[in-house]
Write a protein that holds these residues in place. Structure first.
Motif, mmCIF file in Angstrom:
data_model
loop_
_atom_site.group_PDB
_atom_site.id
_atom_site.type_symbol
_atom_site.label_atom_id
_atom_site.label_comp_id
_atom_site.label_asym_id
_atom_site.label_seq_id
_atom_site.Cartn_x
_atom_site.Cartn_y
_atom_site.Cartn_z
ATOM 1 N N ASN A 46 0.855 -1.181 0.000
ATOM 2 C CA ASN A 46 0.000 0.000 0.000
ATOM 3 C C ASN A 46 0.892 1.232 0.000
ATOM 4 N N CYS A 47 0.378 2.312 -0.552
ATOM 5 C CA CYS A 47 1.134 3.566 -0.560
ATOM 6 C C CYS A 47 0.147 4.722 -0.481
ATOM 7 N N GLN A 104 5.785 -1.189 -2.936
ATOM 8 C CA GLN A 104 5.831 -0.305 -1.774
ATOM 9 C C GLN A 104 7.197 -0.424 -1.106
ATOM 10 N N LYS A 161 -1.867 7.874 -1.552
ATOM 11 C CA LYS A 161 -2.392 8.328 -2.831
ATOM 12 C C LYS A 161 -1.824 9.703 -3.169
ATOM 13 N N ILE A 189 2.391 -3.753 -4.919
ATOM 14 C CA ILE A 189 1.088 -3.110 -4.785
ATOM 15 C C ILE A 189 0.202 -3.464 -5.983
#
Length: 342
Positions: free
Chosen positions: A154-155, A218, A157, A229
């Motif tokens: 996840n990163c 990620q 936005k 991701i």
């Protein structure tokens, strides 16, 4: 108050002074001494970044009509990754590709990612520098979107990505040109209004099997390890053009095989296997219908016969004794037997 309108690109004076806020613990208590008020003051420092948004790269991401759901989700994922991207309605398949340059000009975009669908099963992607070029055409394969993969990575936005390229991009000239196109298209401009001042994911472009493999990872802060991701897809280069969506051909991939030719070879291979099975069945029928030849003498019949022991030859010189037939004297005659049965 009169509204203030800021001009685009103009110099705006930014106050760099630190702001001070004062709060009181209880409003019912009387205000204390001046020293006590200084203790309740909180100083907020001035913003660290005083940069200016100078790189005005904008990417237009849209497609032609006839795409499937997976392509639509892929475009949405790319718009999520690239905060400097813009969207537009689908283009009619009857329109020529030069119309894309006019759409980019209307949308104020100088880069374009155009997805072209053919036969509702083949997907082509154009990466172009509008309006002067160059441009590249790819065949997109092995598409996996964010919703489909469900990776653990996840990163944030809108965060700015790092771009990682295979060393092969620096060895050949057409790969060097593609590298520059990818850098200008996928790198988020610094100080972009929609971007975040963080670097927490990396986009890699690897070359294997004469194809470009796109991956998004990620970066974990603890040990700097990578977790995927998504999305992921493979780009098979077809041609490089000098202009935008056309013009003289700079490079043509000799290893590219059209999807139509590939499907035709698969069909021919399947037909050859079917013909081979039919020929085997016909040969078996011919063997069954052929007249069987009677073997007069079996050559291998005497292989397993073991020779018997030789017996001495005995010559009989005297005639044999006659056999004595003993009659049953107590046997009744036929007439008597018939009477006893009655």
């Amino acid at each position: 108050m009169s509204t203030f309108k800021r001009k685009r690109g103009g110099q705006v004076a930014v106050k760099t002074e630190a702001k001070k806020f004062k709060f009181v613990a209880d409003e019912s208590e009387p205000p204390g001494e001046t020293g006590q008020e200084q203790k309740n003051e909180i100083t907020i420092p001035a913003p660290v970044s005083m940069g200016k948004w100078t790189n005005k790269e904008r990417v237009l991401i849209f497609s032609s009509r006839g795409i499937n759901f997976r392509t639509r989700h892929l475009m949405q994922d790319l718009r999520t990754i690239l905060p400097h991207s813009k969207a537009d309605t689908k283009m009619d398949r009857k329109d020529k590709l030069f119309v894309v340059n006019e759409v980019c000009e209307i949308k104020n975009c100088n880069k374009c990612l155009f997805f072209e669908a053919k036969k509702k099963q083949d997907l082509y992607m154009w990466i172009a520098n509008s309006p002067h070029g160059p441009s590249a055409k790819f065949l997109v394969q092995n598409i996996h979107t964010l919703a489909e993969l469900k990776m653990t990575g996840n990163c944030l936005k809108g965060s700015r990505p790092l771009l990682s390229f295979d060393p092969t991009f620096d060895s050949e000239p057409h790969y060097a040109l593609l590298k520059e196109l990818f850098i200008q298209t996928f790198s988020t401009p610094r100080y972009h209004p929609k971007s975040q001042p963080f670097v927490d994911h990396v986009i890699t472009f690897a070359i294997a099997d004469n194809r470009i493999w796109f991956r998004n990872y990620q970066i974990i802060e603890e040990d700097a390890s990578l977790v995927e991701i998504g999305p992921r897809f493979v780009l098979n280069l077809i041609k490089l053009f000098q202009g935008s969506f056309g013009g003289p051909t700079l490079f043509e991939n000799p290893n590219f095989l059209s999807p139509n030719v590939h499907r035709r070879e698969i069909r021919l291979a399947a037909a050859a296997r079917v013909r081979e099975k039919q020929m085997v069945k016909e040969m078996q029928k011919m063997k069954k219908t052929e007249a069987k030849q009677d073997v007069v003498k079996d050559v291998t019949a005497d292989v397993f016969i073991t020779p018997a022991e030789k017996k001495p030859i005995h010559i009989q010189t005297e005639p044999p004794e006659p056999k004595v037939v003993k009659k049953n004297k107590h046997k009744a005659f036929k007439r008597q037997r018939m009477q006893s049965r009655r």
